[in-house]
Write a protein that holds these residues in place. Structure first.
Motif, PDB file in Angstrom:
ATOM      1  N   UNK A   1     -14.108   3.518  -4.655  1.00 16.02           N
ATOM      2  CA  UNK A   1     -14.084   2.983  -6.018  1.00 16.02           C
ATOM      3  C   UNK A   1     -12.711   3.164  -6.663  1.00 16.02           C
ATOM      4  N   UNK A   2     -12.118   4.339  -6.470  1.00 13.82           N
ATOM      5  CA  UNK A   2     -10.755   4.620  -6.931  1.00 13.82           C
ATOM      6  C   UNK A   2     -10.010   5.198  -5.741  1.00 13.82           C
ATOM      7  N   UNK A   3      -8.920   4.547  -5.336  1.00 17.44           N
ATOM      8  CA  UNK A   3      -8.159   4.979  -4.164  1.00 17.44           C
ATOM      9  C   UNK A   3      -6.682   5.047  -4.536  1.00 17.44           C
ATOM     10  N   UNK A   4      -5.990   6.082  -4.044  1.00 18.45           N
ATOM     11  CA  UNK A   4      -4.550   6.194  -4.237  1.00 18.45           C
ATOM     12  C   UNK A   4      -3.945   6.825  -2.989  1.00 18.45           C
ATOM     13  N   UNK A   5      -2.872   6.274  -2.460  1.00 19.45           N
ATOM     14  CA  UNK A   5      -2.177   5.082  -2.937  1.00 19.45           C
ATOM     15  C   UNK A   5      -2.934   3.795  -2.621  1.00 19.45           C
ATOM     16  N   UNK A   6      -2.709   2.787  -3.442  1.00 18.96           N
ATOM     17  CA  UNK A   6      -3.361   1.499  -3.236  1.00 18.96           C
ATOM     18  C   UNK A   6      -2.815   0.838  -1.974  1.00 18.96           C
ATOM     19  N   UNK A   7      -3.707   0.239  -1.200  1.00 16.52           N
ATOM     20  CA  UNK A   7      -3.319  -0.413   0.048  1.00 16.52           C
ATOM     21  C   UNK A   7      -3.127  -1.902  -0.205  1.00 16.52           C
TER      22      UNK A   7
ATOM     23  N   UNK B   1       3.796  10.085  -0.536  1.00 14.71           N
ATOM     24  CA  UNK B   1       4.404  11.386  -0.755  1.00 14.71           C
ATOM     25  C   UNK B   1       4.669  11.701  -2.210  1.00 14.71           C
ATOM     26  N   UNK B   2       4.170  10.893  -3.126  1.00 14.66           N
ATOM     27  CA  UNK B   2       4.373  11.122  -4.558  1.00 14.66           C
ATOM     28  C   UNK B   2       3.720  12.445  -4.950  1.00 14.66           C
TER      29      UNK B   2
ATOM     30  N   UNK C   1      -0.917  -6.192   3.410  1.00 11.84           N
ATOM     31  CA  UNK C   1      -0.321  -5.945   4.716  1.00 11.84           C
ATOM     32  C   UNK C   1      -0.796  -4.635   5.334  1.00 11.84           C
ATOM     33  N   UNK C   2      -1.717  -3.964   4.648  1.00 12.04           N
ATOM     34  CA  UNK C   2      -2.241  -2.712   5.161  1.00 12.04           C
ATOM     35  C   UNK C   2      -1.387  -1.503   4.869  1.00 12.04           C
ATOM     36  N   UNK C   3      -0.289  -1.680   4.148  1.00 13.23           N
ATOM     37  CA  UNK C   3       0.612  -0.582   3.823  1.00 13.23           C
ATOM     38  C   UNK C   3       0.377  -0.119   2.384  1.00 13.23           C
ATOM     39  N   UNK C   4       0.610   1.177   2.124  1.00 16.42           N
ATOM     40  CA  UNK C   4       0.413   1.670   0.743  1.00 16.42           C
ATOM     41  C   UNK C   4       1.431   1.066  -0.212  1.00 16.42           C
ATOM     42  N   UNK C   5       0.954   0.642  -1.374  1.00 21.23           N
ATOM     43  CA  UNK C   5       1.827   0.082  -2.395  1.00 21.23           C
ATOM     44  C   UNK C   5       2.612   1.196  -3.080  1.00 21.23           C
TER      45      UNK C   5
END
Length: 364
Positions: free
Chosen positions: A284-290, A301-302, A293-297
């Motif tokens: 429902x809530x995910x971080x980092x957003x994917x 490492x934040x 292209x399947x890569x994190x937006x």
């Protein structure tokens, strides 16, 4: 000769400790969310009569000869597996179906931003929730943590990725305007803050000399509250305005059976449990957003955000609680076994005493 008596005494003590485990399980047979424990026995100290030897060209080998001196409790293991769903009449009751715990704390921490802070949170499997003083709490008053909606009620929800106490937004009881919480701009310690104007007005109304003044701002008055199977809490106000409050967070532990009981229903991830991982049901809530292209937006490492994962197969069942983990049939069976084991150890004490008596009576 008295070695047998010492061994039997250790057996008596160990069987009593095992009976304590059984008794605790049976006493909690109707306790919602209770997680049963089991015991295992270990052999205790051994005395060496003679050591073993390997074979030679002339002779065969010899096994070691040892005499044991009783037993002790080896482990007391916690079973945190999911148990039966028990329906209730409370709309905010929910049960975790699968791995994971609810995350509990107090009102003061408006942002959990490090692994150390997450590991230090209180864990619970019992979801008897209600709003008290505007905060989502369990039956003992512990505040439940999650992710809040920071968008205006009339807009599409926008959920903060900062773990924070779940609470109702402020509203102006004169204008009926609703003020949703928002993220602070402090990158070093991200928080989800409430409406500053409302807090200042309430503080002024409660200041010395202003007694009796009624502030225009207060926590949202709601008519109904619902909790769905993703952990999303929705409120309907007295004016029939629907407001999505946010989502309940789930903490998954590396070794869930290794959590430590702290107080009643509560656990902590201390030694043996590993780390707590932050998740939400169904992503429902995910971080980092994917991205597509399947890569994190956002960079994984934040340091100002904990990674929020999907809960996998874990789901929430609303409208009920998790029943006790005690299997009464197993516990009664184990109680009989322990009783007979205890009786057998008393016989060893009795027989040893009788033999010592015969030895003493040799000289009359």
């Amino acid at each position: 000769m008295t070695g047998s008596m010492y061994a039997a005494v250790s057996g008596l003590q160990t069987h009593m400790e095992a009976l304590n485990v059984i008794g605790n399980n049976i006493s909690n047979v109707n306790t919602y969310g209770y997680k049963a424990t089991r015991y295992t026995f270990n052999e205790a100290l051994y005395a060496m009569v003679h050591s073993g030897s390997n074979g030679t060209e002339e002779l065969g080998g010899r096994n070691p000869a040892q005499i044991g001196f009783g037993c002790n409790i080896g482990t007391i293991d916690l079973d945190v597996s999911t148990k039966t769903f028990a329906p209730t009449s409370h709309g905010l009751d929910c049960m975790i179906d699968g791995d994971g715990f609810f995350l509990c704390g107090d009102k003061t921490k408006l942002g959990v931003n490090s692994q150390a802070e997450l590991n230090g949170m209180t864990l619970s499997r019992l979801g008897n929730f209600e709003f008290k003083d505007g905060y989502l709490c369990d039956g003992n008053g512990q505040v439940i943590y999650g992710f809040l909606n920071t968008a205006a009620p009339e807009e599409n929800p926008t959920y903060s990725t900062i773990l924070t106490p779940v609470r109702l937004p402020y509203y102006n009881n004169q204008t009926k305007e609703i003020f949703m919480p928002e993220e602070s701009e402090d990158d070093e310690a991200p928080q989800v803050i409430d409406n500053e104007e409302a807090e200042e007005a309430i503080a002024e109304a409660n200041a010395p000399g202003n007694e009796g003044q009624i502030p225009a701002y207060e926590r949202l008055n709601v008519d109904t509250l619902t909790l769905d199977d993703t952990g999303c809490i929705t409120a309907v106000t007295n004016d029939d305005v629907q407001v999505i409050i946010g989502f309940i967070a789930i903490g998954k532990v590396d070794s869930p059976n290794g959590v430590t009981h702290t107080d009643g229903r509560y656990f902590m991830a201390l030694g043996g449990a590993g780390n707590v991982h932050l998740t939400t049901v169904g992503g429902s809530v995910v971080y980092p957003e994917i991205g597509v292209d399947g890569q994190p937006i956002a960079p994984a490492g934040d340091s100002s955000r904990l990674i929020i994962e999907s809960s996998g197969d874990t789901t929430l069942l609303s409208g009920g609680l998790e029943s006790s983990g005690t299997n009464l049939a197993d516990e009664i069976t184990h109680m009989i076994v322990i009783q007979r084991g205890y009786q057998a150890n008393t016989r060893i004490v009795t027989v040893t005493d009788s033999m010592l008596e015969e030895l003493i009576n040799m000289k009359r």
